[in-house]
Design a protein around this motif. Structure first.
Motif, short mmCIF file in Angstrom:
data_model
loop_
_atom_site.label_atom_id
_atom_site.label_comp_id
_atom_site.label_asym_id
_atom_site.label_seq_id
_atom_site.Cartn_x
_atom_site.Cartn_y
_atom_site.Cartn_z
N VAL A 6 0.82 -1.23 0.00
CA VAL A 6 0.00 0.00 0.00
C VAL A 6 0.84 1.27 0.00
N GLN A 7 2.08 1.21 0.51
CA GLN A 7 2.91 2.41 0.52
C GLN A 7 3.56 2.67 -0.86
N GLN A 8 3.54 1.66 -1.75
CA GLN A 8 4.16 1.81 -3.07
C GLN A 8 3.14 1.92 -4.20
N GLU A 9 1.94 1.40 -3.98
CA GLU A 9 0.94 1.36 -5.04
C GLU A 9 -0.32 2.08 -4.58
N ASP A 10 -1.05 2.57 -5.55
CA ASP A 10 -2.31 3.26 -5.23
C ASP A 10 -3.43 2.22 -5.11
N VAL A 11 -3.56 1.64 -3.93
CA VAL A 11 -4.62 0.67 -3.67
C VAL A 11 -5.82 1.44 -3.14
N GLN A 12 -6.90 1.45 -3.90
CA GLN A 12 -8.12 2.13 -3.46
C GLN A 12 -8.71 1.34 -2.29
N HIS A 13 -8.80 1.97 -1.12
CA HIS A 13 -9.29 1.25 0.05
C HIS A 13 -9.90 2.20 1.07
N LEU A 14 -10.72 1.61 1.94
CA LEU A 14 -11.30 2.35 3.06
C LEU A 14 -11.63 1.34 4.15
N VAL A 15 -11.14 1.63 5.34
CA VAL A 15 -11.48 0.86 6.53
C VAL A 15 -12.38 1.76 7.37
N GLN A 16 -13.51 1.22 7.82
CA GLN A 16 -14.44 2.01 8.64
C GLN A 16 -14.88 1.22 9.86
N VAL A 17 -15.02 1.94 10.96
CA VAL A 17 -15.68 1.39 12.13
C VAL A 17 -16.99 2.14 12.24
N ILE A 18 -18.09 1.42 12.13
CA ILE A 18 -19.43 2.02 12.17
C ILE A 18 -20.09 1.56 13.45
N ASN A 19 -20.30 2.51 14.36
CA ASN A 19 -20.84 2.19 15.68
C ASN A 19 -22.15 2.96 15.87
N HIS A 20 -23.27 2.27 15.70
CA HIS A 20 -24.58 2.92 15.84
C HIS A 20 -24.91 3.27 17.28
N GLY A 21 -24.09 2.82 18.22
CA GLY A 21 -24.29 3.15 19.63
C GLY A 21 -23.49 4.36 20.07
N ASP A 22 -22.72 4.95 19.18
CA ASP A 22 -21.87 6.10 19.49
C ASP A 22 -22.47 7.34 18.82
N ASP A 23 -23.09 8.19 19.60
CA ASP A 23 -23.72 9.39 19.04
C ASP A 23 -22.70 10.46 18.63
N LEU A 24 -21.52 10.44 19.25
CA LEU A 24 -20.52 11.47 18.98
C LEU A 24 -19.72 11.17 17.70
N PHE A 25 -19.23 9.94 17.57
CA PHE A 25 -18.45 9.54 16.39
C PHE A 25 -18.97 8.20 15.87
N PRO A 26 -20.12 8.18 15.20
CA PRO A 26 -20.67 6.90 14.75
C PRO A 26 -19.88 6.24 13.62
N ILE A 27 -19.14 7.03 12.84
CA ILE A 27 -18.34 6.48 11.75
C ILE A 27 -16.93 7.01 11.87
N ARG A 28 -15.98 6.09 11.90
CA ARG A 28 -14.56 6.45 11.94
C ARG A 28 -13.90 5.83 10.71
N ASN A 29 -13.19 6.66 9.96
CA ASN A 29 -12.51 6.22 8.75
C ASN A 29 -11.03 6.01 9.03
N TYR A 30 -10.46 4.99 8.40
CA TYR A 30 -9.05 4.67 8.57
C TYR A 30 -8.42 4.45 7.19
N LYS A 31 -7.13 4.77 7.10
CA LYS A 31 -6.36 4.55 5.87
C LYS A 31 -5.10 3.77 6.22
N ALA A 32 -4.72 2.87 5.34
CA ALA A 32 -3.49 2.12 5.52
C ALA A 32 -2.29 3.00 5.19
#
Length: 178
Positions: free
Chosen positions: A104-130
């Motif tokens: 992933v550090q050498q190639e453009d790999v289209q990706h998205l990691v998400q934590v979706i927490n419907h019990g968290d009113d403040l941050f229900p969706i958190r996005n992560y990148k490799a």
């Protein structure tokens, strides 16, 4: 006599209601969703996948791939208590599989990691990148089972800015190519 008839009618209706209203339903068993197709480690914890999908998104390019996996981050007690959904999803794709290992550090790999927490009113969706790591694909050239293994270091992305410390994110799964 009219009072007896009304009284008898009410008793008859109540009796019919008791007969039809006494259905004993089987005990509810909460379904556990598991595709039995792989696992992921997020941080220090191991999770079983409840879904893994591998598709050919471009009908003109049979070696194009799009992958999507989902793991349930809830504890068994939270699942039994019907706690709000708390999922980890990972989506990544390639216009063409022309290699077996992708860094992933050498190639453009289209990706998205998400934590979706419907019990968290403040941050229900958190996005992560490799930020580092690799994805190894054993392609199913003629259809069938395709195995994917990844070993990534991810960081949370807030407004396209990486924040926080790196988190280990690894896994192996199998998808079916039709």
């Amino acid at each position: 006599m009219t009072a007896n008839r009304i009284h008898f009618s009410l008793l008859f209706v109540a009796f019919i209601g008791v007969l039809t209203g006494c259905y004993k339903a089987p005990e509810f068993i909460n379904p556990v969703y598991s595709c039995e197709c792989g696992t992921v480690t997020f941080g220090e914890s191991l999770y079983t996948l409840k879904m893994a999908e591998a598709v050919v998104p471009d009908s003109l390019e049979p070696m194009s791939r799009s992958y999507h996996i989902v793991a349930d981050l809830r504890t068994p007690d939270e699942v039994d208590a019907h706690a709000a959904a708390h999922d980890l999803t990972f989506h990544f794709s390639f216009p063409i599989l022309d290699d077996l290992v992708y860094y992933v550090q050498q190639e453009d790999v289209q990706h998205l990691v998400q934590v979706i927490n419907h019990g968290d009113d403040l941050f229900p969706i958190r996005n992560y990148k490799a930020t580092d790591g690799s994805i190894v694909i054993n392609p199913a050239y003629n259809g069938g089972e395709e195995t994917v293994e990844f070993n990534l270091s991810i960081r949370e992305s807030v407004d396209s800015i990486l924040v926080g410390l790196p988190i280990a994110f690894t896994g192996t799964f199998t998808g079916i190519i039709d």
